[in-house]
Design a protein around this motif. Sequence first.
Motif, PDB file in Angstrom:
ATOM      1  N   ASP A  70       0.847  -1.212   0.000  1.00 19.01           N
ATOM      2  CA  ASP A  70       0.000   0.000   0.000  1.00 19.01           C
ATOM      3  C   ASP A  70       0.871   1.247   0.000  1.00 19.01           C
ATOM      4  O   ASP A  70       0.713   2.152  -0.809  1.00 19.01           O
ATOM      5  CB  ASP A  70      -0.899   0.031   1.241  1.00 19.01           C
ATOM      6  CG  ASP A  70      -1.954  -1.070   1.141  1.00 19.01           C
ATOM      7  OD1 ASP A  70      -2.095  -1.630   0.027  1.00 19.01           O
ATOM      8  OD2 ASP A  70      -2.604  -1.367   2.168  1.00 19.01           O
ATOM      9  N   GLU A  73       3.018   1.608  -3.353  1.00 20.80           N
ATOM     10  CA  GLU A  73       2.252   1.888  -4.572  1.00 20.80           C
ATOM     11  C   GLU A  73       1.653   3.283  -4.526  1.00 20.80           C
ATOM     12  O   GLU A  73       1.570   3.972  -5.537  1.00 20.80           O
ATOM     13  CB  GLU A  73       1.229   0.784  -4.835  1.00 20.80           C
ATOM     14  CG  GLU A  73       2.020  -0.465  -5.229  1.00 20.80           C
ATOM     15  CD  GLU A  73       1.231  -1.625  -5.797  1.00 20.80           C
ATOM     16  OE1 GLU A  73       0.014  -1.701  -5.531  1.00 20.80           O
ATOM     17  OE2 GLU A  73       1.867  -2.463  -6.480  1.00 20.80           O
ATOM     18  N   LYS A  74       1.303   3.692  -3.320  1.00 23.09           N
ATOM     19  CA  LYS A  74       0.768   5.051  -3.179  1.00 23.09           C
ATOM     20  C   LYS A  74       1.865   6.083  -3.465  1.00 23.09           C
ATOM     21  O   LYS A  74       1.665   7.032  -4.217  1.00 23.09           O
ATOM     22  CB  LYS A  74       0.254   5.219  -1.737  1.00 23.09           C
ATOM     23  CG  LYS A  74      -0.561   6.464  -1.555  1.00 23.09           C
ATOM     24  CD  LYS A  74      -1.381   6.432  -0.279  1.00 23.09           C
ATOM     25  CE  LYS A  74      -1.502   7.835   0.273  1.00 23.09           C
ATOM     26  NZ  LYS A  74      -1.267   7.895   1.708  1.00 23.09           N
ATOM     27  N   SER A  77       2.667   6.128  -7.324  1.00 22.04           N
ATOM     28  CA  SER A  77       1.613   6.061  -8.335  1.00 22.04           C
ATOM     29  C   SER A  77       1.763   7.240  -9.305  1.00 22.04           C
ATOM     30  O   SER A  77       1.994   8.384  -8.903  1.00 22.04           O
ATOM     31  CB  SER A  77       0.245   6.009  -7.649  1.00 22.04           C
ATOM     32  OG  SER A  77      -0.507   7.136  -7.972  1.00 22.04           O
ATOM     33  N   GLY A  78       1.727   6.911 -10.593  1.00 19.49           N
ATOM     34  CA  GLY A  78       1.859   7.942 -11.633  1.00 19.49           C
ATOM     35  C   GLY A  78       3.278   8.409 -11.871  1.00 19.49           C
ATOM     36  O   GLY A  78       3.527   9.298 -12.685  1.00 19.49           O
ATOM     37  N   GLN A  82       8.491   1.446 -11.555  1.00 25.66           N
ATOM     38  CA  GLN A  82       7.708   0.209 -11.664  1.00 25.66           C
ATOM     39  C   GLN A  82       8.091  -0.689 -10.489  1.00 25.66           C
ATOM     40  O   GLN A  82       9.277  -0.986 -10.302  1.00 25.66           O
ATOM     41  CB  GLN A  82       8.023  -0.493 -13.001  1.00 25.66           C
ATOM     42  CG  GLN A  82       7.320  -1.825 -13.167  1.00 25.66           C
ATOM     43  CD  GLN A  82       7.896  -2.632 -14.343  1.00 25.66           C
ATOM     44  OE1 GLN A  82       8.689  -2.111 -15.137  1.00 25.66           O
ATOM     45  NE2 GLN A  82       7.518  -3.891 -14.434  1.00 25.66           N
TER      46      GLN A  82
END
Length: 487
Positions: A70, A73-74, A77-78, A82
């Motif tokens: 969590d 990835e937060k 993000s964007g 990767q």
Amino acid sequence: MDKSDIFQDPDLDQVFMTDENVLSDIIELCDLKKSETVLEIGSGPGNLTEALAAKCKKVVTIEIDERRKDELEKKFSGKNVQIVWGNALEILEKKSVRFDRIVANPPYAISEALIKALFRHDFISSILTLPSKFVERLAANPEEDRYSRLSLFSQAFFKIETLLRVEKSAWTPSPDTSSFVVKLTPRKPADSRELLLREMSLQDDKKLKNALRDAMSKSDGKTKRSAMEVIRNAGVPKKLLDKKISEIGLRDIMEVAAKFGGKKYKLVAFDLDGTLIDEKECIWKIIHDHVGTDPKIREDLMEKFFSGKITYADWAYHDIERWKEMGVTMDTLAKKVKEFRLMPGAMETLKTLKKKGYKLALISGSIGIVLDTFIPDAHRIFDHVVINRLTFEDDGKITGIDVPEDYKEKESKARSLERIASLEGVSPEECVFVGDSDNDFDVMKVSGLSIGFMPTKKISSVSDVIIKKKDVREIMKYLNDGQHNPL
Ligand code: SAH
């Protein structure tokens, strides 16, 4: 499980680099380009990831601990990041990620396995922060106690540079050990020994004999059967050949690599007097002594030559003039030369080398008559002969001397070897020189393997190998037991 357990799991080496200065020092050292994709191993909280992402096209970061999903990835993000979830060693083995460079503070526990995994990958460079003891072992040289199979194999693949020391205080929590940032740069194999070492380390689950066989048939198109024959005849104990490479100790690996992966020598050059001819004194001195040339004149000339006042050719002309005055003829020389002897094993060695396909050269400061007396078919045995040649009248009177072009200014056997090597399309590194006396000094320095044959003190100092036994055959031991290099 409480939250702090999730945050930093010691079993996964979750020690995070929290010192911003050290992070930016590392980024600085990486020399990243905006066009490059960087692989990171062990994202942790993504602090190094973030610093890397600002400097390159894309970061691919591998993290095993999905409890961090969590958060990570937060965070990315964007962004040009990767995240790949899984075990980095397995992912590297599958070769499922593409990258230009690696930059990571990887978990310490996988240090060795990670380096080994990198043997199979191609990249511009790898910048890794690793425990200092481990890095010292990686970069150790063969004289050090900590030199190990890891050092030997890693150095066969990479240029290894230790760039920066990282203190324990740069991490949270502080680990037990300080670390070094080390840079691994893949490079071309330097020689066939290195090629063989690479092959051995990549196949270390195989028996030695099978790995050697495969390496040989791959590199020079030998059939597996004939490769195995060479291996069996090379004098390696059968017990060792049947061992798995991963179970063979450092010293044995080194010996095998030297034996089968020795340098590929293409040309062997010999000195004459004192090497192929069993006579320590040079012919010049012997004739002078014989006819009783005034020692003062001789010393004077020698001094002039060594201080650069006259050339080697001048020196030779002057000597010959003295001999002419003293009535030296072809006969005088022939009689004196007949007192010499060929060195034991000389002819046999020359013929064996010739049969094995080596190019042969004679580079001598002696006089042609010595060569012609003892090796009358020299023109057939040697591909190149550099030697002084006297000229005579029909009645045997000396008329003059032809000094080889290479020696005219200054007797330079190195120049001869370099010229001959280039004619043969080989490098001096691929040449062996066998000699004994001080005028062999410069050529011994440029040849790939210099063999001192009962050498003077000065020559001992530049000899890779010193032979103390009066037998030319001894040199075969250093050309892979007389076998042509299988690799
Ligand atoms: N790069 C971060 C984290 C270093 S700690 C920093 O510099 O601070 C090492 C990280 O590697 C941890 O997050 C741990 O979970 C992860 N890790 C441990 N073993 C791993 C493996 N085999 N493959 C991928 N990640 C691993």
